[in-house]
Design a protein around this motif. Structure first.
Motif: not given
Length: 82
Positions: A43-50
């Protein structure tokens, strides 16, 4: 997801992260998008680069507050203030 950096816990650090991605500061190739997500395992949040194939190139953990208040910044990008 390995955590190489500390958790992004404020909007100024999120803005700095986004600007680094946009300017090539991380040396990533083929960046196509940035988004926020939730880890299904914990359930942790993250910002991702794709990339174009939606392959994860880089991710940083973020606090719940940054997830809630930084969505427009990620969605619309950040611009240099004049």
């Amino acid at each position: 997801m390995s955590e190489e950096q500390s958790v992004i816990d404020n909007l100024a650090d999120l803005e700095s992260f986004l600007l680094n991605v946009e300017s090539g500061g991380f040396g990533l190739k083929g960046v196509a998008g940035i988004g926020m997500a939730t880890n299904n395992a914990d359930g942790s949040r993250f910002v991702a680069v794709f990339d174009d194939n939606q392959k994860l190139l880089l991710a940083r953990m973020i606090t719940e507050n940054v997830f809630q208040t930084g969505q427009d910044m990620v969605r619309n990008g950040v611009g240099r203030k004049h």
